[in-house]
Every structure is written in structure tokens, then in C-alpha cells.
Design a protein around this motif. Structure first.
Motif, mmCIF file in Angstrom:
data_model
loop_
_atom_site.group_PDB
_atom_site.id
_atom_site.type_symbol
_atom_site.label_atom_id
_atom_site.label_comp_id
_atom_site.label_asym_id
_atom_site.label_seq_id
_atom_site.Cartn_x
_atom_site.Cartn_y
_atom_site.Cartn_z
ATOM 1 N N ALA A 35 -25.303 -53.316 42.434
ATOM 2 C CA ALA A 35 -26.719 -53.666 41.798
ATOM 3 C C ALA A 35 -26.723 -55.397 42.599
ATOM 4 C CB ALA A 35 -26.843 -53.743 40.230
ATOM 5 N N ALA A 36 -25.325 -55.056 42.936
ATOM 6 C CA ALA A 36 -24.435 -56.432 43.058
ATOM 7 C C ALA A 36 -24.888 -56.427 44.203
ATOM 8 C CB ALA A 36 -23.324 -57.435 43.403
ATOM 9 N N ALA A 90 -20.331 -49.560 33.096
ATOM 10 C CA ALA A 90 -21.140 -51.037 33.727
ATOM 11 C C ALA A 90 -20.771 -51.446 34.451
ATOM 12 C CB ALA A 90 -20.935 -51.512 32.532
ATOM 13 N N ASP A 91 -18.889 -51.779 35.163
ATOM 14 C CA ASP A 91 -18.638 -52.475 36.331
ATOM 15 C C ASP A 91 -18.996 -52.217 37.562
ATOM 16 O OD1 ASP A 91 -17.793 -54.553 34.250
ATOM 17 O OD2 ASP A 91 -15.787 -53.973 34.390
ATOM 18 N N ARG A 92 -18.652 -50.376 37.430
ATOM 19 C CA ARG A 92 -19.097 -49.976 38.932
ATOM 20 C C ARG A 92 -20.918 -50.482 38.622
ATOM 21 N NH1 ARG A 92 -16.118 -45.578 41.157
ATOM 22 N NH2 ARG A 92 -17.601 -45.554 42.431
ATOM 23 N N LEU A 93 -21.809 -50.025 38.051
ATOM 24 C CA LEU A 93 -22.762 -50.411 37.719
ATOM 25 C C LEU A 93 -23.730 -51.797 38.272
ATOM 26 C CD1 LEU A 93 -24.264 -48.154 35.195
ATOM 27 C CD2 LEU A 93 -24.773 -47.377 37.680
ATOM 28 N N LYS A 94 -22.929 -52.501 37.652
ATOM 29 C CA LYS A 94 -23.216 -54.220 38.150
ATOM 30 C C LYS A 94 -22.455 -54.428 39.628
ATOM 31 C CE LYS A 94 -21.409 -58.714 36.860
ATOM 32 N NZ LYS A 94 -20.749 -59.330 35.742
ATOM 33 N N ASN A 95 -21.399 -53.872 39.912
ATOM 34 C CA ASN A 95 -20.826 -54.029 41.252
ATOM 35 C C ASN A 95 -21.612 -53.409 42.274
ATOM 36 O OD1 ASN A 95 -19.054 -55.497 40.748
ATOM 37 N ND2 ASN A 95 -17.211 -53.437 40.520
#
Length: 68
Positions: free
Chosen positions: A22-23, A15-20
Motif C-alpha cells: 500500500a505504501a 500484514a507487513d507485506r500488505l502495508k508495504n
């Protein structure tokens, strides 16, 4: 027969990699809009047009920013 998985989706996709990701994409889009704005300002200066008043930097969603 090959029985290996095509994509290793173990701990690599979190989830953190996907969030990064997207950001990062969002930042790239905002940077592109800023570059386009600066290009337009330079073209206005070269053509002798009056510079447009700067708008206040207020975050809006895509639809809100494009509506008139």
C-alpha cells in the motif's frame, strides 16, 4: 482430480507485506502527480506563460485536495 490450492496463502501474505504494498502504491501515485506537475511547468515555459506560484506542500486527503 487436482486437489492443490490455487493460491498458497500461507505466511507469504502478511500484514507487513500488505502495508508495504500500500505504501509503495501511494508513493507511485504521488510520484505520478509530481511528474505531471513538472510537465505542466515545462509546457508553461515553452509557451511563454508565467509560472504559477508554488503551493505549500501540505498533505491533504484526496477529497480535500480536489475541493475548491
Amino acid at each position: 482430480m487436482a486437489k492443490e490450492a490455487i493460491v498458497d496463502s500461507g505466511d507469504d501474505i502478511t500484514a507487513d507485506r500488505l502495508k508495504n504494498a500500500a505504501a509503495t502504491k501511494k508513493l507511485a501515485i504521488f510520484d505520478a502527480f509530481e511528474i505531471l506537475t513538472r510537465i505542466q511547468e515545462e509546457e508553461n515555459l515553452l509557451e511563454g506563460r508565467e509560472p504559477e506560484e508554488k503551493k505549500a506542500n501540505v498533505f491533504k486527503g484526496f477529497a480535500e485536495g480536489r475541493s475548491k
